[in-house]
Design an enzyme around this catalytic site. Sequence first.
Site, short mmCIF file in Angstrom:
data_model
loop_
_atom_site.label_atom_id
_atom_site.label_comp_id
_atom_site.label_asym_id
_atom_site.label_seq_id
_atom_site.Cartn_x
_atom_site.Cartn_y
_atom_site.Cartn_z
N ASP A 1 1.57 3.33 2.32
CA ASP A 1 2.62 3.64 3.53
C ASP A 1 3.75 2.57 4.00
O ASP A 1 4.80 2.79 4.49
CB ASP A 1 1.73 3.83 4.70
CG ASP A 1 0.90 5.09 4.24
OD1 ASP A 1 -0.46 5.00 4.63
OD2 ASP A 1 1.45 6.19 4.06
N ASP B 1 0.99 -1.17 -0.09
CA ASP B 1 0.04 0.04 -0.04
C ASP B 1 0.89 1.40 -0.10
O ASP B 1 2.06 1.01 -0.20
CB ASP B 1 -1.09 0.00 1.27
CG ASP B 1 -0.29 -0.03 2.53
OD1 ASP B 1 -0.94 -0.23 3.39
OD2 ASP B 1 1.07 0.37 2.47
#
Length: 206
Positions: free
Chosen positions: A20, A18
């Site tokens: 992050d 994702d």
Amino acid sequence: MARAEDFSLADCDVIGFDLDHTLCRYNVTATFALIYDSFAQYLVEQKGYDRELMTVSPDAWDFCFKGLLLDMEDGNLLKLSEDGTVVRASHGTRILTAEEILETYGKKRKWKHFKTINGVFARSGKYHFYDNYFDLPGALLCARIVDLLDQNRNVKKYEFWKDVIASIEYNYKASAFKGSVLKIIHDASCEKHLMSYLLESYPCLK
């Protein structure tokens, strides 16, 4: 989720990540360009913004660094200290001098909305905080929009943020990745089976 000892990456067809938490190192320069170009293209083609927005000089990326705050009311981008003091500021991409900062923010150089934050830069219709690499190209984009608006007319109030949000929402749709994702795969010389897997799993990319 399976226990760590029962999990093997060898059992995965594709490893995903994702925004992050990653399992790879990003090519930040290429990522910035892709994000910026995607947003700018939408604004030009769908919202009628000046096509000059699509042209970015190599040294323009020096404008981007974490911690920038866009003040939507006056078109300024700020770098604040922990107590809300304006350390650095620009109007659009034009860096403000120390004298201009004092004239705009007073002798204490305090940003007017800092007390409303309460330690958290929440979503607001008055400002936006750029704190990650996937958001950061938007700071340059907004700064250049301010530049172009100032060139074309005398602006008293900046109202482009709703269009920027629309570009973000559009580019999060899977269909928006049709050309960009496949180009990245080709440019990265990815293995053919990955291309086949993506096309089979996501028909919208065809």
